[in-house]
Enzyme design. Structure first.
Site, PDB file in Angstrom:
ATOM      1  N   SER A  47       0.823  -1.210   0.000  1.00 13.19           N
ATOM      2  CA  SER A  47       0.000   0.000   0.000  1.00 13.19           C
ATOM      3  C   SER A  47       0.862   1.268   0.000  1.00 13.19           C
ATOM      4  O   SER A  47       2.042   1.243   0.354  1.00 13.19           O
ATOM      5  CB  SER A  47      -0.926   0.004   1.218  1.00 13.19           C
ATOM      6  OG  SER A  47      -1.665  -1.188   1.265  1.00 13.19           O
TER       7      SER A  47
HETATM    8  N1  SAM Z   1      -1.123  -3.796   3.568  1.00 15.52           N
HETATM    9  C1  SAM Z   1      -0.380  -4.607   2.650  1.00 15.52           C
HETATM   10  C2  SAM Z   1       1.047  -4.152   2.566  1.00 15.52           C
HETATM   11  O1  SAM Z   1       1.381  -3.144   3.202  1.00 15.52           O
HETATM   12  O2  SAM Z   1       1.809  -4.786   1.851  1.00 15.52           O
HETATM   13  C3  SAM Z   1      -0.966  -4.541   1.284  1.00 15.52           C
HETATM   14  C4  SAM Z   1      -2.106  -5.423   1.114  1.00 15.52           C
HETATM   15  S1  SAM Z   1      -2.634  -5.574  -0.552  1.00 15.52           S
HETATM   16  C5  SAM Z   1      -3.200  -3.967  -0.975  1.00 15.52           C
HETATM   17  C6  SAM Z   1      -4.114  -6.508  -0.277  1.00 15.52           C
HETATM   18  C7  SAM Z   1      -3.854  -7.940   0.100  1.00 15.52           C
HETATM   19  O3  SAM Z   1      -5.087  -8.537   0.452  1.00 15.52           O
HETATM   20  C8  SAM Z   1      -3.279  -8.786  -1.032  1.00 15.52           C
HETATM   21  O4  SAM Z   1      -2.068  -9.356  -0.655  1.00 15.52           O
HETATM   22  C9  SAM Z   1      -4.359  -9.826  -1.290  1.00 15.52           C
HETATM   23  O5  SAM Z   1      -3.845 -11.086  -1.674  1.00 15.52           O
HETATM   24  C10 SAM Z   1      -5.048  -9.879   0.056  1.00 15.52           C
HETATM   25  N2  SAM Z   1      -6.419 -10.390   0.020  1.00 15.52           N
HETATM   26  C11 SAM Z   1      -7.417 -10.113  -0.853  1.00 15.52           C
HETATM   27  N3  SAM Z   1      -8.533 -10.771  -0.524  1.00 15.52           N
HETATM   28  C12 SAM Z   1      -8.243 -11.482   0.596  1.00 15.52           C
HETATM   29  C13 SAM Z   1      -8.990 -12.357   1.425  1.00 15.52           C
HETATM   30  N4  SAM Z   1     -10.261 -12.650   1.174  1.00 15.52           N
HETATM   31  N5  SAM Z   1      -8.375 -12.923   2.488  1.00 15.52           N
HETATM   32  C14 SAM Z   1      -7.070 -12.643   2.759  1.00 15.52           C
HETATM   33  N6  SAM Z   1      -6.305 -11.816   2.015  1.00 15.52           N
HETATM   34  C15 SAM Z   1      -6.893 -11.241   0.946  1.00 15.52           C
END
Ligand code: SAM
Length: 198
Positions: A47
């Site tokens: 992010s």
């Molecule tokens: N905050 C994180 C960082 O600083 O790196 C970034 C997160 S990224 C924007 C969103 C993450 O949510 C992705 O790695 C994606 O695989 C995960 N994600 C999406 N849907 C999900 C779910 N249902 N359960 C768990 N993880 C999920």
């Protein structure tokens, strides 16, 4: 737990010192200081740093907080949570991302993080309730299971809306279990996969 956080100064200092390169693959390390989301593989992103800071501050963390994070990603946001909370429970559906985040955060010395690989859109009921919940992927609507797993006097931040553009929403649960929602502004997150997808 109605303790307010007075940690904003400390959170900001830690955020400034936390080296984002640790959480990036080699080809993207050179862009670590740019205030933008960057690829981490599997069409996912680390992010935007200023948004990670904003979401952390909105949670009003304190050292008694048990935090649930949905979307571990690179582990960058997780580091901020683990630094200022008692325990963090973090869920990531992509195994390789979770493993890499675990390695990084273990190397940094964190011992207060529990990792789960799987679908987090319905929370992690086994360890509920949580004083704070953060979702770092965009949901079509607020998952009811997360509202249920939020403790009284709890705070949750999550992006809600359409693909490509969501509203960051703060959800507060009072001592009677009443829910208040407050819009915090427009954001762009990758989609939350699963039951609460668009
Ligand atoms: N905050 C994180 C960082 O600083 O790196 C970034 C997160 S990224 C924007 C969103 C993450 O949510 C992705 O790695 C994606 O695989 C995960 N994600 C999406 N849907 C999900 C779910 N249902 N359960 C768990 N993880 C999920």
């Amino acid at each position: 737990m109605k303790e307010k956080s007075n940690l904003n100064g400390e959170i900001f200092d830690f955020y400034r010192k936390l080296d984002r390169r640790i959480f990036l693959d080699d080809e993207y390390k050179q862009y670590a200081d740019v205030d933008q989301a960057l690829p981490i593989g599997y069409e996912q992103t680390i992010s935007q740093p200023s948004l990670v800071l904003e979401m952390t501050i909105q949670l009003q963390l304190n050292k008694k907080c048990k935090v649930l994070e949905i979307g571990t990603g690179s582990g960058y946001q997780t580091a901020l949570l683990a630094q200022f909370a008692q325990e963090v429970y973090t869920i990531e559906r992509i195994e390789d991302l979770s493993r890499k985040a675990q390695e990084r955060l273990t190397r940094l010395g964190y011992q207060n993080i529990k990792f789960k690989i799987g679908d987090g859109s319905e929370g992690w009921p086994e360890f509920a309730p949580y004083n704070r919940i953060i979702v770092t992927a965009g949901a079509g609507r607020i998952p009811q299971e997360l509202i249920e797993q939020l403790a009284v006097d709890g705070r949750m931040v999550l992006p809600v809306g359409e693909p490509g553009l969501q509203e960051l929403v703060l959800v507060e649960k009072d001592e009677r279990g009443n829910i208040k929602r407050e819009p915090l502004g427009e954001v762009r997150f990758v989609p939350l996969v699963g039951k609460y997808s668009y």
